[in-house]
Design an enzyme around this catalytic site. Structure first.
Site, PDB file in Angstrom:
ATOM      1  N   GLU A  38       0.880  -1.162   0.000  1.00  0.00           N
ATOM      2  CA  GLU A  38       0.000   0.000   0.000  1.00  0.00           C
ATOM      3  C   GLU A  38       0.918   1.213   0.000  1.00  0.00           C
ATOM      4  O   GLU A  38       1.811   1.303   0.852  1.00  0.00           O
ATOM      5  CB  GLU A  38      -0.868  -0.018   1.264  1.00  0.00           C
ATOM      6  CG  GLU A  38      -1.935   1.024   1.187  1.00  0.00           C
ATOM      7  CD  GLU A  38      -2.819   1.101   2.429  1.00  0.00           C
ATOM      8  OE1 GLU A  38      -2.813   0.160   3.240  1.00  0.00           O
ATOM      9  OE2 GLU A  38      -3.493   2.127   2.560  1.00  0.00           O
ATOM     10  N   ARG A 262       4.918 -12.765   9.609  1.00  0.00           N
ATOM     11  CA  ARG A 262       5.500 -11.438   9.551  1.00  0.00           C
ATOM     12  C   ARG A 262       6.892 -11.483  10.175  1.00  0.00           C
ATOM     13  O   ARG A 262       7.106 -12.197  11.161  1.00  0.00           O
ATOM     14  CB  ARG A 262       4.614 -10.558  10.432  1.00  0.00           C
ATOM     15  CG  ARG A 262       4.528  -9.151  10.081  1.00  0.00           C
ATOM     16  CD  ARG A 262       3.341  -8.535  10.834  1.00  0.00           C
ATOM     17  NE  ARG A 262       2.375  -8.095   9.847  1.00  0.00           N
ATOM     18  CZ  ARG A 262       2.505  -6.964   9.149  1.00  0.00           C
ATOM     19  NH1 ARG A 262       3.506  -6.157   9.346  1.00  0.00           N
ATOM     20  NH2 ARG A 262       1.615  -6.632   8.247  1.00  0.00           N
ATOM     21  N   LYS A 272       4.518   0.703   9.167  1.00  0.00           N
ATOM     22  CA  LYS A 272       4.606   1.991   8.480  1.00  0.00           C
ATOM     23  C   LYS A 272       3.953   3.102   9.282  1.00  0.00           C
ATOM     24  O   LYS A 272       4.429   4.234   9.284  1.00  0.00           O
ATOM     25  CB  LYS A 272       3.940   1.885   7.107  1.00  0.00           C
ATOM     26  CG  LYS A 272       4.846   1.285   6.048  1.00  0.00           C
ATOM     27  CD  LYS A 272       4.139   1.214   4.707  1.00  0.00           C
ATOM     28  CE  LYS A 272       3.190   0.059   4.678  1.00  0.00           C
ATOM     29  NZ  LYS A 272       2.484  -0.115   3.419  1.00  0.00           N
TER      30      LYS A 272
END
Ligand code: ATP
Ligand code: MG
Length: 557
Positions: A38, A262, A272
């Site tokens: 994203e 992850r 982020k």
């Protein structure tokens, strides 16, 4: 880059096993993967794992990898991020087959929504988000149907069109899938597919005021692109059921989702959202601050693409979350820089040494190897003079027993130059040594030594006459706790106040021409990368990582 042989030796990870089985069974003749960031921030070391995995699969197996920007959330996204992401992936050594944007599918996705409405599988809900949350139930309690759930197909179609045409304010209506409000998987309880958001999008501008939710964009984008293996992180496991349901109802290409753990690094954060806060609130100097775990920060710090790929390769692909020690990342960059970086001498905490029997106006040329790991790198000239700098810690007025560096009456070798012996010291009013007076031993020059004297310590040094001042930025961990997100309170309370220490040292003049990004080993001190902030008057270096402490230890044995 991991060599082909090395790859062969390693056993397959679980995703590679699935792909190998799929290819063997003839399910596919080639595979398609995608890396789907994203564009709402810069890529970090966790993303590097996903990049290496997705691009690595199609290096190993027939097929290709796309770069797809998952840009369905207009308020947080920006073209600056798009550009940085592309730059970082290329820098890491990967090239995508197609550059794609989920926002390019907004028309198609709208069409899919209409299809669901026509099948009686989606409805417009006028409930507020609070009302929706209440009716959703809990993991142990079934949810309840919304009062708007049984609208006619025609009414739903009309309302959805009006939503699209901008008639309604933000948050006043949603489009929801009509699945089952008592479903054991909460995500299957009539999930929201579209929301109203009158917001400007970085690519579609003001064309849309309804935007698809992640769950109604991601799998559909995968299907549109014929992605065979859609790899995401573990938190999407519960989404897989909805992913499959939507693909089945829409009768589109059956992409499959696979999940891996992850990757988290200790002493830092890899989110982020949190990294953005550090930037916006000025805790660091931008996304590429060398303390940041971003790819751009690591690059500026002096990390090489190889070292990051090597790190991702070593940590592999796991099914369970764990914390990776930043020491492994540091190990990888040391290994690489040891092979490739030129050796230079820089004194970071200077102490003046005067060689009293060396002529004042002489500059004698000495030779030193550019890289002992790479003979082809050759030798360089350095100038030896009467006054030089050594590291303050390399002199001890009253040495301990195992101290083999400089001390009164003791001898050491100056790297590439002569053996010297300390004779006396000058001190300031606080009793601190300000100058060490030494004599050098004739005929002891490196490579031409006929004295037969055996010294245990070799010191790096810089000519006081020819050395240049350099700004050196010494970095420590950005956070002072190992597992930042497990701590109570605000994560920023755990920022290490000493994560940056800026000093001025002296370096051999060859470093004046260092190009931004170029890496050097400062002998006995570590690896340092030239920074673009530097000038020829005062170059700036970022410490990438210290050396293994072997050198100092060996010298003291
Ligand atoms: P963040 O929380 O940092 O915003 P994200 O998952 O929202 O991370 P995306 O831009 O959606 O960020 O991620 C792109 C891809 O990278 C996704 O497939 C995601 O699963 C993967 N990814 C993100 N963070 C990690 C991580 N720490 N380890 C492994 N893969 C990751
Ligand atoms: Mg995400």
């Amino acid at each position: 880059m991991i060599t082909e042989e090395k790859k062969e030796e390693k056993s397959l990870n679980f995703i590679e096993e699935i792909i190998e089985a799929d290819l063997k069974a003839g399910k596919y003749t080639e595979i398609v993967t995608r890396f789907p960031p994203e564009p709402n921030g810069y890529l970090h070391i966790g993303h590097a794992s996903s990049i290496c995995l997705n691009f690595g699969l199609t290096k190993k197996f027939p097929g290709y990898t796309n770069l797809r920007f998952d840009d369905t959330n207009p308020t947080t996204e920006d073209t600056e991020y798009v550009e940085s992401i592309k730059n970082d992936i290329r820098w890491m050594g990967f090239e995508w087959e197609n550059e794609l944007y989920a926002s390019d599918y907004f028309d198609t996705l709208y069409g899919y929504a209409i299809q669901l409405i026509h099948k009686g599988l989606a409805y417009v809900d006028d409930s507020t988000s609070e009302e929706i949350a209440v009716l959703k139930g809990t993991p142990t309690q079934p949810g309840k149907d919304s009062p708007y759930r049984n609208r006619s197909i025609e009414e739903n179609r009309l309302l959805f069109e009006q939503m699209k045409n901008g008639i309604f304010p933000d948050g006043s209506r949603t489009l929801r899938a009509k699945i089952d409000m008592t479903h054991p998987n909460m995500l299957m309880r009539d999930p929201i597919l579209y929301r109203i958001k009158h917001a400007h999008h970085h690519r579609t501008g003001d064309k849309w005021c309804i935007y698809p939710m992640y769950d109604f964009a991601h799998g559909q984008s995968d299907a549109i692109e014929n992605v065979t293996h859609s790899i995401c992180t573990l938190e999407f496991v519960p989404h897989r059921e909805l992913y499959d349901w939507l693909i089945a109802q829409l009768e589109i290409y059956p992409s499959h989702q696979y999940e891996f753990a992850r990757r988290n690094l200790n002493y830092t954060v890899t989110s982020k959202r949190k990294l953005l806060q550090l930037v916006q609130e000025g805790h660091v100097n931008g996304w590429d601050d060398p303390r940041m775990p971003t790819i751009s920060g690591l690059r500026r710090r002096g990390y090489t693409p190889f070292s990051i790929r090597d790190f991702c390769d070593r940590i592999g692909v796991a099914k369970r979350e764990n914390m990776i020690d930043v020491g492994l990342l540091e190990f990888c960059v040391r290994e690489d820089l040891n092979k490739t970086s030129l050796r230079r001498m820089a004194v970071l905490d200077p102490l003046k040494v005067v060689i009293t029997n060396f002529p004042e106006d002489l500059s004698e040329t000495c030779l030193s190897e550019n890289n002992p790991e790479d003979i082809a790198a050759g030798m360089r000239e350095i100038l030896f003079t009467r006054e030089i700098f050594i590291e303050r810690e390399d002199f001890m007025e009253v040495p301990s027993k195992k101290y083999f560096r400089l001390a009164p009456g003791k001898m050491v070798r100056l790297k590439g130059a002569y053996i010297i012996q300390a004779e006396s010291v000058l001190k300031d009013e606080n009793g601190e040594v300000t100058e060490v007076h030494c004599t050098y031993i004739e005929n002891s020059k490196s490579g031409q030594d006929t004295t037969g004297i055996n010294v245990k310590g070799t010191l790096h040094w810089v000519s006081a006459k020819h050395g240049i001042p350099v700004e050196v930025r010494l970095y420590d961990r950005l956070f002072s706790v190992e597992n930042v997100s497990s701590e109570e309170g605000d994560f920023k309370d755990y920022i290490n106040p000493e994560s940056l220490n800026i000093i001025t040292g002296y370096a051999e003049p060859a470093l004046r021409d260092a190009k931004p990004g170029e890496s050097f080993q400062f002998l006995r001190k570590g690896y340092f990368a030239a920074d673009a902030d530097g000038t020829t008057e005062k170059p700036v270096f970022n410490r990438t990582v210290t050396l293994r402490d072997n050198w100092a230890k060996a010298a003291e044995k």
